[in-house]
Scaffold this motif. Structure first.
Motif, PDB file in Angstrom:
ATOM      1  N   MET A 283      27.154  41.986 -24.533  1.00 52.21           N
ATOM      2  CA  MET A 283      26.672  42.928 -23.414  1.00 52.21           C
ATOM      3  C   MET A 283      27.868  43.716 -22.888  1.00 52.21           C
ATOM      4  SD  MET A 283      24.077  40.205 -21.997  1.00 52.21           S
ATOM      5  CE  MET A 283      24.254  40.837 -20.336  1.00 52.21           C
ATOM      6  N   ILE A 284      28.820  43.147 -22.410  1.00 49.86           N
ATOM      7  CA  ILE A 284      29.775  43.935 -21.871  1.00 49.86           C
ATOM      8  C   ILE A 284      31.061  44.212 -22.637  1.00 49.86           C
ATOM      9  CG2 ILE A 284      28.789  43.315 -19.679  1.00 49.86           C
ATOM     10  CD1 ILE A 284      31.244  41.430 -19.437  1.00 49.86           C
ATOM     11  N   GLY A 285      31.400  43.198 -23.521  1.00 53.92           N
ATOM     12  CA  GLY A 285      32.598  43.544 -24.245  1.00 53.92           C
ATOM     13  C   GLY A 285      32.525  44.495 -25.501  1.00 53.92           C
TER      14      GLY A 285
ATOM     15  N   ILE B  61      39.135  32.228  -8.070  1.00 49.68           N
ATOM     16  CA  ILE B  61      38.989  32.522  -9.404  1.00 49.68           C
ATOM     17  C   ILE B  61      37.533  33.082  -9.445  1.00 49.68           C
ATOM     18  CG2 ILE B  61      38.473  31.132 -11.489  1.00 49.68           C
ATOM     19  CD1 ILE B  61      40.500  29.330 -10.280  1.00 49.68           C
ATOM     20  N   LYS B  62      36.537  32.810  -8.873  1.00 47.59           N
ATOM     21  CA  LYS B  62      35.223  33.186  -8.823  1.00 47.59           C
ATOM     22  C   LYS B  62      35.496  35.038  -8.607  1.00 47.59           C
ATOM     23  CE  LYS B  62      30.944  32.888  -6.518  1.00 47.59           C
ATOM     24  NZ  LYS B  62      30.164  32.335  -5.539  1.00 47.59           N
ATOM     25  N   LEU B  63      36.261  35.244  -7.796  1.00 45.01           N
ATOM     26  CA  LEU B  63      36.400  36.762  -7.586  1.00 45.01           C
ATOM     27  C   LEU B  63      36.934  37.302  -8.860  1.00 45.01           C
ATOM     28  CD1 LEU B  63      36.444  39.110  -5.834  1.00 45.01           C
ATOM     29  CD2 LEU B  63      38.699  38.652  -5.180  1.00 45.01           C
ATOM     30  N   PHE B  64      37.944  36.474  -9.477  1.00 48.27           N
ATOM     31  CA  PHE B  64      38.472  36.827 -10.564  1.00 48.27           C
ATOM     32  C   PHE B  64      37.366  37.092 -12.073  1.00 48.27           C
ATOM     33  CE2 PHE B  64      40.945  36.142 -14.714  1.00 48.27           C
ATOM     34  CZ  PHE B  64      41.803  37.315 -14.388  1.00 48.27           C
ATOM     35  N   VAL B  65      36.621  36.073 -11.922  1.00 49.95           N
ATOM     36  CA  VAL B  65      35.955  36.117 -13.197  1.00 49.95           C
ATOM     37  C   VAL B  65      34.577  36.903 -13.032  1.00 49.95           C
ATOM     38  CG1 VAL B  65      33.987  34.659 -14.338  1.00 49.95           C
ATOM     39  CG2 VAL B  65      36.235  33.446 -13.415  1.00 49.95           C
ATOM     40  N   LEU B  66      34.100  37.066 -11.797  1.00 49.31           N
ATOM     41  CA  LEU B  66      33.059  38.136 -11.559  1.00 49.31           C
ATOM     42  C   LEU B  66      33.699  39.567 -11.600  1.00 49.31           C
ATOM     43  CD1 LEU B  66      30.890  36.437  -8.599  1.00 49.31           C
ATOM     44  CD2 LEU B  66      30.199  36.934 -11.081  1.00 49.31           C
TER      45      LEU B  66
ATOM     46  N   PHE C  23      34.154  40.680 -15.031  1.00 45.45           N
ATOM     47  CA  PHE C  23      32.667  41.284 -15.655  1.00 45.45           C
ATOM     48  C   PHE C  23      32.526  42.900 -15.235  1.00 45.45           C
ATOM     49  CE2 PHE C  23      28.368  42.461 -15.304  1.00 45.45           C
ATOM     50  CZ  PHE C  23      27.788  41.467 -16.282  1.00 45.45           C
ATOM     51  N   PHE C  24      32.922  43.013 -13.992  1.00 51.42           N
ATOM     52  CA  PHE C  24      32.914  44.564 -13.616  1.00 51.42           C
ATOM     53  C   PHE C  24      33.753  45.101 -14.429  1.00 51.42           C
ATOM     54  CE2 PHE C  24      33.977  47.707 -10.292  1.00 51.42           C
ATOM     55  CZ  PHE C  24      32.637  47.993 -10.039  1.00 51.42           C
TER      56      PHE C  24
END
Lengths: 308, 663, 215
Positions: free
Chosen positions: A161-163, A231-236, A239-240
């Motif tokens: 979807m994104i990669g 880490i949550k900021l990093f992971v989400l 995605f962006f």
């Protein structure tokens, strides 16, 4: 073997790089305020210092209070396995991993909320309540964003979807992609409790969302919470960034450099938003999320109109 | 098949036995538990064996009822439901023995056990009957026995009223079913399900049949506007009976719906969209109403409506997929629905049983009177936690697996269907995501307020954990929750097999593998999760060990101390989200007038959610019916000559009707 | 093809800005958002492709002058003058009006998919976004109480009509377009005068108070 190494590398990247983003955000805000600001590595110092402290626990609490930081940290770490970091493919990918991705954050949040209720403090009850209400709404928008990407990519696996961007030439799907990106960015702010939703630096408990929920945690537990939210900021955020920048290069080093530059850029953007926007009144936040919802809906409509 | 009939025999025979031996308490008790365990064990064994092999098993015996035949048979659909029944019935039955222990001597428990065993027998018959008459008879038996179990506390007025409401609702539904089966039977020329399935019905007849089935089974299942009996019946019944109600009784509605979908086959084009809309509405409104409840069993009852909504979304995707010839979508949709039937039965039964345990210990069902119970009731508390995590559909637990399947069929719909289908799928997706989030709020509220924090009750007593007979069945259910959550492969493949037989499709092993491949990833991902978690636990252990841990009171944000009354209550936890949806759920806040003195003495604030269909549709109808009945009452004056006049009148009317007027 | 993507982007941004207008309650931001929307609108004729003629230039410059500079300036002056900073959403809350906006967008896509046009449409998004802008402007007009927001709502509607007019771009004489400009100009002028009078008479600009005039 390669799988294990790549998993470990991801692990290390997540753990090491994520607090840096918080540092960048802080530095950007300081720059806009005309101040020198804390050093870039301040979040690392905070975490290390907290890890060295002793534990203090409330008499009211049970094991849930102690376990919640660990569970939420493991959940967000596992979520990082499902998402491609730029050109680095996700080690685990399958048809439908999006849902697992979203629900892992749900698991982390549920336990954090329970831990807040465990203290029996009215303030933490309030924070827990706000967190879970707003994230319930933002989760809906997140799924709508996923839906748009599913419509565009005809695939149901995060990595494609994104990669894999063969579907997404900007000329073909530009408008819906822009809408998804704006809407996703708004949700990113909500999920990570940044301004204009929540001010991580505020000092009045009544106005906080995320911070008031973890008031009673201290020592290593609080370090885990801080790190988990980074880490949550990093992971989400990844995605962006992965969605925004299609990678072409064949060199691993350049790919990594572009990805980390992208993440830093995202942190700068968040810092700028935090500097120029005032935070919203609490009762306006649902409207903010509704706005993100309508944008995603518009994106979906355009994507559907294109499809025919 | 013989084993299956044997278990039916055990259930009915031991039912009669306990009825006769009602006065010998202990004996009756042991017969009940032993026979229940044996019968349920046999049923699970038979069903598992059946699902592993393929083929059918039938048993026929002549039966003197017109068009009737005692014809029972297993097929994958029935077998799947049988497993569900057996798990639920076993756990709640054993639990019930201990739960009702204090009623020994006060009430005749033999009768209760008798009804319980016969209810299980009739449930088993309902899902295996192959003949419409047998099905209806079992259905009616089920309704009656359930009514008697429901009104266990018949000395209470509210319980009697709830029982009446249940009886009226279920019979309205049954009426539709009678009409439906009569129509089907007359056009198929037989009351046998297999014969009916072979018949082709015309488009108009199909539409009528489907509508009747939807209403008839919908009342039982608790679809949104006709759900009103559910929230009254559940709090009224003893907890193990509510568990059985919510766990399985309402699923018979789903079973019936699936059965007629299987029989009718060429369904009208609108069936899929209609079912999807019903599912979305029931789901979202069910959970919103649940948020507004502060009585634990009422809250759980509304959650049943929500979960029925999720199941219905799966069925809707199945219908839509079948109508558009996308077999994979249909397959995954149906299998998600089936698996959610099982999962919901398990975790809702678990939740009701633990709620019962809480009520038994504290003596109240009001959430706002509880708090901090995890320390007093460790077993109940942790089992309730597992149940809540499962019902929220969080990973590691079984609710996630079935919700994932439903999500997947919806996303597959987004990829493959045409535009109208995509719009429907997106609508369902959005509502399913909303349901997930709202359920998380609701169970954070329920678990947090009941088990965490400080105790809110004024009594301030110490509560005792209940005997092992109560928490062992709960632990059994919890183990199933975790097992399906961590190793979903077996049950998912069973549900896929059932769904495949249901849409008359052969799954080749390769296809099965490709469908199961994502599922097998779950186990791996969860394995890594536990690895990471244990590493972190070790790390924390070493970090904490270095200094002594201090224990003090919760930080009161600068105040002297925190009183239990200062905690967030269930009402305050639910207020913000209900305020957002206040136009949807008729959310009202009542506050007492602020007295105009300098030192206000006491203020009260309460909030409540009004069940819209109950208040705005059914209550007016009831009022109207009462008015009509009052007029009709005049006919029955109790004056003998008047009745004689009626007889004369009827006679004359009949004569005039059937009189051979000269041709 | 390149022009088409930029056109689509511009159209999407115009609708996004209309949605933002629905979600904003600060009067200053409302006017600024409107000015931004109009400036993108001014660029749209060039994105349609074809040669750049005097016709396009006049339209663009006219839009820039009237809608981006003059009207916002006047409205901002009015905002300062009456010292009101915020509009309060009327009967509909902000969230509800945003959701309604989303529904209206869906409706406009549905309508335009049913609409059969003989001429050239430039882009598949042009008609739906024209409809959406029109509808959202109308929604703004309905859902708000302050006169300034209502003026902006009217102007947003007009922007939607402008997008429609682009379809007939090559056939409409310049004179008609200029007439439309003059119309808006006069319309806003009159509204400004009325606003001023409401202000003087009632000491505020809340049009919902006007109903007290009825017998």
């Amino acid at each position: 073997m390669i799988l294990v190494v790549s998993v470990l590398l991801r692990f290390v990247a997540c753990l090491l790089f994520s607090p840096f983003l918080l540092g960048v955000i802080g530095k950007t805000k300081a720059f806009f305020a005309g101040k020198k600001g804390p050093p870039l590595l301040q979040p690392y110092y905070d975490i290390v210092k907290l890890l060295q402290k002793s534990g203090v626990y409330s008499l009211t609490t049970t094991w849930i209070f102690r376990a919640a930081p660990l569970i939420s940290m493991s959940a967000v770490l596992i979520a990082s396995f499902l998402i491609p970091f730029g050109d680095f493919k996700a080690p685990v990918q399958f048809w439908g991993d999006v849902i697992l991705f979203a629900y892992l954050f749900g698991l982390a949040r549920f336990f954090t909320v329970l831990a807040a209720l465990d203290t029996g403090s009215s303030f933490e009850g309030m924070g827990a309540n706000r967190e879970i209400v707003f994230s319930c709404l933002s989760e809906v928008v997140l799924f709508l964003n996923f839906t748009v990407l599913v419509v565009l990519s005809k695939s149901f696996s995060l990595s494609q979807m994104i990669g894999d961007r063969s579907w997404a030439s900007w000329t073909a799907v530009g408008p819906s992609l822009i809408l998804v990106i704006v809407s996703y960015f708004m949700i990113l702010l909500v999920e990570n409790s940044r301004i204009p939703i929540d001010d991580p630096a505020t000092h009045l408990e009544l106005t906080m969302i995320h911070e008031v929920m973890v008031l009673d945690h201290g020592g290593p537990d609080y370090a885990f919470i801080l790190h988990a939210s980074a880490i949550k900021l990093f992971v989400l955020g990844s995605f962006f960034v992965t969605l925004l920048i299609p990678f072409q290069s064949h060199s691993l080093v350049i790919n990594a450099a572009i990805f980390f530059a992208g993440m830093t850029g995202l942190a700068v953007v968040i810092g700028i938003v935090e500097s120029v926007r005032a935070r919203l009144r609490m009762n306006r936040i649902p409207s903010f999320i509704t706005g993100a919802f309508v944008l995603a809906l518009f994106g979906l409509i355009i994507a559907l109109a294109r499809a025919s | 098949m013989e084993l299956f009939l044997l278990s039916l025999g055990i259930l009915t025979a031991s039912g009669l036995l306990v009825l006769l031996l009602g006065s010998f308490r202990t004996l009756c008790h042991w017969i009940f538990s032993a026979s229940l365990t044996l019968a349920c064990g046999l049923i699970i064994f038979v069903a598992f064996l059946f699902l592993r092999s393929d083929g059918t098993a039938n048993f026929r015996a002549p039966w003197p009822v017109p068009f009737g035949e005692f014809s029972v048979g297993l097929d994958p659909l029935s077998a799947f439901f049988l497993i569900t029944i057996a798990c639920v019935a076993l756990a709640s039955g054993i639990y019930g023995c201990a739960y009702l222990h204090s009623y020994h001597g006060k009430k005749n428990l033999g009768v209760h056990y008798f009804f319980y065993l016969w209810l299980i027998a009739s449930l088993v018959l309902v899902v295996t009957a192959k003949n419409a008459i047998l099905f209806l008879v079992a259905w009616e038996f089920m309704a009656i026995f359930a009514y008697f179990l429901l009104t266990f506390y018949d000395e209470k007025r509210s319980v009697r009223r709830a029982g009446q409401l249940y009886l009226i609702a279920t019979h309205c539904g049954t009426f539709c079913l009678f009409v439906m089966f009569a129509l089907m039977g007359s056009s198929a020329g037989s009351m046998d399900f297999d014969q009916m399935a072979l018949t082709h019905y015309g488009p108009v007849l199909t539409a009528v049949l489907f509508t009747l089935g939807l209403i008839g089974f919908g009342v039982k299942a608790g679809f949104f506007p006709v759900h009103i009996w559910l929230p009254h019946a559940h709090p009224a019944a003893p907890s193990h009976i509510s568990a059985l109600f919510s766990g399985f009784l309402i699923k018979t509605g789903i079973y019936g719906l699936l059965r007629i979908i299987f029989i009718i086959k060429d369904l009208p084009a609108w069936s899929g969209p209609v079912v999807l809309v019903i599912g979305a509405v029931s789901g979202v409104l069910g959970v919103l109403y649940a948020l507004g409840q502060h009585e634990i069993k009422r809250l759980l009852a509304y959650h049943s409506i929500e979960n029925i909504g999720i199941i219905t979304l799966g069925i809707g995707m199945g219908l839509l997929g079948n109508a558009t010839h996308h077999e994979t979508i249909a397959l995954i949709g149906y299998s998600g629905a089936l698996l959610h039937v099982l999962n919901h039965a398990i975790f809702k039964c678990l939740l009701f049983l633990s709620a019962g345990s809480v009520i038994r210990s504290t003596g109240t069902g009001d959430i706002d009177e509880m708090g901090g119970l995890l320390k007093f009731l460790p077993f109940t508390g942790h089992l309730f936690l597992i149940g809540s995590l499962s019902i929220c559909g969080l990973p590691l637990f079984n609710g996630f697996v079935s919700e994932w399947l439903v999500f997947r069929s919806l996303f597959d719909g987004v990829v493959h269907l045409d535009k109208f289908g995509i719009i429907l799928a997106v609508m369902s997706l959005v509502s399913l995501a909303l349901i997930g989030g709202l359920a998380a709020i609701c169970f954070a509220k329920a678990f947090g307020v009941i088990f965490l924090g400080q105790n809110r009750s004024h009594a301030n007593g110490v509560y005792k954990e209940n005997p092992w007979m109560m928490w062992v069945p709960m632990a059994f259910l919890a183990v199933i929750c975790v097992w399906i959550g961590l190793f979903p492969k077996t049950m998912v493949s069973f549900s896929l097999t059932s769904a495949a037989s249901f849409i008359s499709k052969e799954i080749i092993p390769a296809e099965m593998d490709s469908l199961l491949q994502p599922i097998s990833f779950f186990t791996k991902v969860f394995g890594v999760f536990f690895l990471v978690l244990s590493l972190l636990i070790l790390l924390r252990f070493f970090l904490i060990k270095r200094y002594p841990v201090r224990l003090i009171g919760t930080w009161a944000c600068g105040y002297e101390l925190l009183a239990p009354r200062m905690q967030y209550t269930a009402s305050s936890f639910a207020e913000p989200i209900l305020h957002l949806f206040k136009r949807v759920v008729c959310f009202k806040v009542h506050r007492s007038e602020m007295p105009l003195t300098d030192f206000p003495k006491e203020l009260a604030l309460s909030s409540k959610v009004v069940d819209a269909p109950e208040h705005f549709i059914f209550s007016p109808i009831l009022v109207l019916l009462k008015k009509i009945s009052r007029v009709m009452l005049k006919l029955q004056s109790g004056y003998i000559p008047q009745y004689l006049f009626y007889i004369l009148f009827a006679l004359v009317a009949l004569l005039l009707w059937k009189f051979p007027w000269g041709k | 093809m390149m022009t088409s993507i930029w056109l689509d982007m511009a159209l999407a941004v115009i609708v996004i800005l209309a949605i933002c207008l629905l979600g904003t309650s600060r009067l200053g931001s409302i006017v600024a958002l409107f000015a931004f929307q109009s400036s993108i609108l001014a660029a749209v004729p060039f994105l349609l492709g074809g040669e750049i003629g005097i016709h396009k230039l006049v339209i663009t410059i006219g839009t820039l002058l009237v809608k981006v500079i003059f009207i916002p300036y006047m409205l901002l002056w009015a905002v300062r003058h009456v010292s009101i900073r915020r509009d309060s959403p009327g009967i509909l809350g902000v969230s509800t009006s945003l959701l309604l906006g989303g529904l209206l967008i869906a409706l406009s896509f549905f309508l335009s998919s049913k609409l059969v046009l003989s001429g050239k449409t430039f882009s598949g998004l042009l008609i739906p976004s024209a409809f959406s802008t029109l509808f959202i402007g109308f929604l703004l007009l309905i859902s708000r109480t302050k006169a300034i927001t209502q003026v902006v709502g009217y102007l947003v509607m007009e922007n939607g009509i402008f997008l429609f007019a682009l379809l007939l771009f090559e056939t409409t004489p310049l004179l008609v377009e200029l007439g439309i400009f003059l119309d808006i100009f006069v319309g806003v002028f009159v509204m400004g005068i009325i606003m001023n009078h409401i202000q003087n008479e009632f000491d505020h600009m809340d049009t919902s108070q006007l109903k007290s005039l009825k017998e």
